[in-house]
Motif scaffolding. Structure first.
Motif, PDB file in Angstrom:
ATOM      1  N   HIS A   2      36.536  39.623  46.699  1.00 51.26           N
ATOM      2  CA  HIS A   2      37.794  40.233  46.693  1.00 51.26           C
ATOM      3  C   HIS A   2      37.749  41.412  47.391  1.00 51.26           C
ATOM      4  CE1 HIS A   2      38.773  37.654  43.199  1.00 51.26           C
ATOM      5  NE2 HIS A   2      40.118  37.893  43.567  1.00 51.26           N
ATOM      6  N   HIS A   3      38.797  41.924  48.003  1.00 56.51           N
ATOM      7  CA  HIS A   3      38.727  43.381  48.538  1.00 56.51           C
ATOM      8  C   HIS A   3      40.003  44.038  47.766  1.00 56.51           C
ATOM      9  CE1 HIS A   3      39.714  46.692  51.157  1.00 56.51           C
ATOM     10  NE2 HIS A   3      38.390  46.642  51.454  1.00 56.51           N
ATOM     11  N   ARG A  17      41.868  47.931  47.310  1.00 55.32           N
ATOM     12  CA  ARG A  17      42.167  49.082  47.640  1.00 55.32           C
ATOM     13  C   ARG A  17      43.027  49.665  46.913  1.00 55.32           C
ATOM     14  NH1 ARG A  17      45.713  49.383  53.074  1.00 55.32           N
ATOM     15  NH2 ARG A  17      47.249  48.102  52.288  1.00 55.32           N
ATOM     16  N   ILE A  39      39.272  37.296  49.276  1.00 57.85           N
ATOM     17  CA  ILE A  39      38.982  36.681  50.686  1.00 57.85           C
ATOM     18  C   ILE A  39      38.240  35.519  50.563  1.00 57.85           C
ATOM     19  CG2 ILE A  39      37.379  37.420  52.322  1.00 57.85           C
ATOM     20  CD1 ILE A  39      39.505  39.604  51.627  1.00 57.85           C
ATOM     21  N   VAL A  66      30.837  39.893  53.431  1.00 58.39           N
ATOM     22  CA  VAL A  66      30.950  41.434  53.229  1.00 58.39           C
ATOM     23  C   VAL A  66      30.372  41.998  54.600  1.00 58.39           C
ATOM     24  CG1 VAL A  66      30.431  43.499  52.001  1.00 58.39           C
ATOM     25  CG2 VAL A  66      31.081  41.325  50.847  1.00 58.39           C
ATOM     26  N   PRO A 103      33.693  44.065  57.630  1.00 56.69           N
ATOM     27  CA  PRO A 103      34.269  45.559  57.731  1.00 56.69           C
ATOM     28  C   PRO A 103      34.802  46.293  58.725  1.00 56.69           C
ATOM     29  CG  PRO A 103      32.047  45.432  56.611  1.00 56.69           C
ATOM     30  CD  PRO A 103      32.521  44.109  57.170  1.00 56.69           C
ATOM     31  N   PHE A 154      40.220  46.760  56.645  1.00 56.78           N
ATOM     32  CA  PHE A 154      38.952  46.847  55.762  1.00 56.78           C
ATOM     33  C   PHE A 154      38.115  48.089  56.223  1.00 56.78           C
ATOM     34  CE2 PHE A 154      39.092  41.980  55.592  1.00 56.78           C
ATOM     35  CZ  PHE A 154      39.652  41.760  54.495  1.00 56.78           C
ATOM     36  N   GLY A 192      35.668  48.505  49.308  1.00 58.99           N
ATOM     37  CA  GLY A 192      36.628  47.930  48.403  1.00 58.99           C
ATOM     38  C   GLY A 192      36.135  46.376  48.071  1.00 58.99           C
ATOM     39  N   PHE A 193      35.058  45.876  48.602  1.00 54.45           N
ATOM     40  CA  PHE A 193      34.635  44.440  48.700  1.00 54.45           C
ATOM     41  C   PHE A 193      33.953  44.576  47.054  1.00 54.45           C
ATOM     42  CE2 PHE A 193      34.500  45.016  52.943  1.00 54.45           C
ATOM     43  CZ  PHE A 193      35.390  43.847  53.401  1.00 54.45           C
TER      44      PHE A 193
END
Length: 71
Positions: A3-4, A6, A18, A31, A35, A40, A46-47
């Motif tokens: 997941h990401h 924020r 994701i 990951v 970025p 991202f 945030g990963f």
């Protein structure tokens, strides 16, 4: 699962799934690839990688809608 997440001042947490990967290593490789993508790069920390058991039910109780009572 990768997941990401924020935090947005207007909407709170904004989480995106994701992908689902067969191993931690495969998720970690994603990951390293992501970025530099738009959105991202502003939130590189945030990963989140989480293990998720396969071949089982994860919500077997059904669901119930709860209505708020007006005062």
């Amino acid at each position: 699962m990768l997941h990401h997440v924020r935090t947005d001042d207007e909407y709170g947490d904004d989480a995106k799934l994701i992908g689902v990967y067969p191993s931690y290593e495969a998720a970690a490789a994603a990951v390293t690839r992501l970025p530099d993508q738009p959105g991202f790069w502003d939130h590189p920390s945030g990963f989140q990688i989480d293990a998720y058991p396969l071949d089982q039910d994860h919500w077997a109780e059904g669901f119930v809608s709860v209505l708020a009572l007006e005062e």
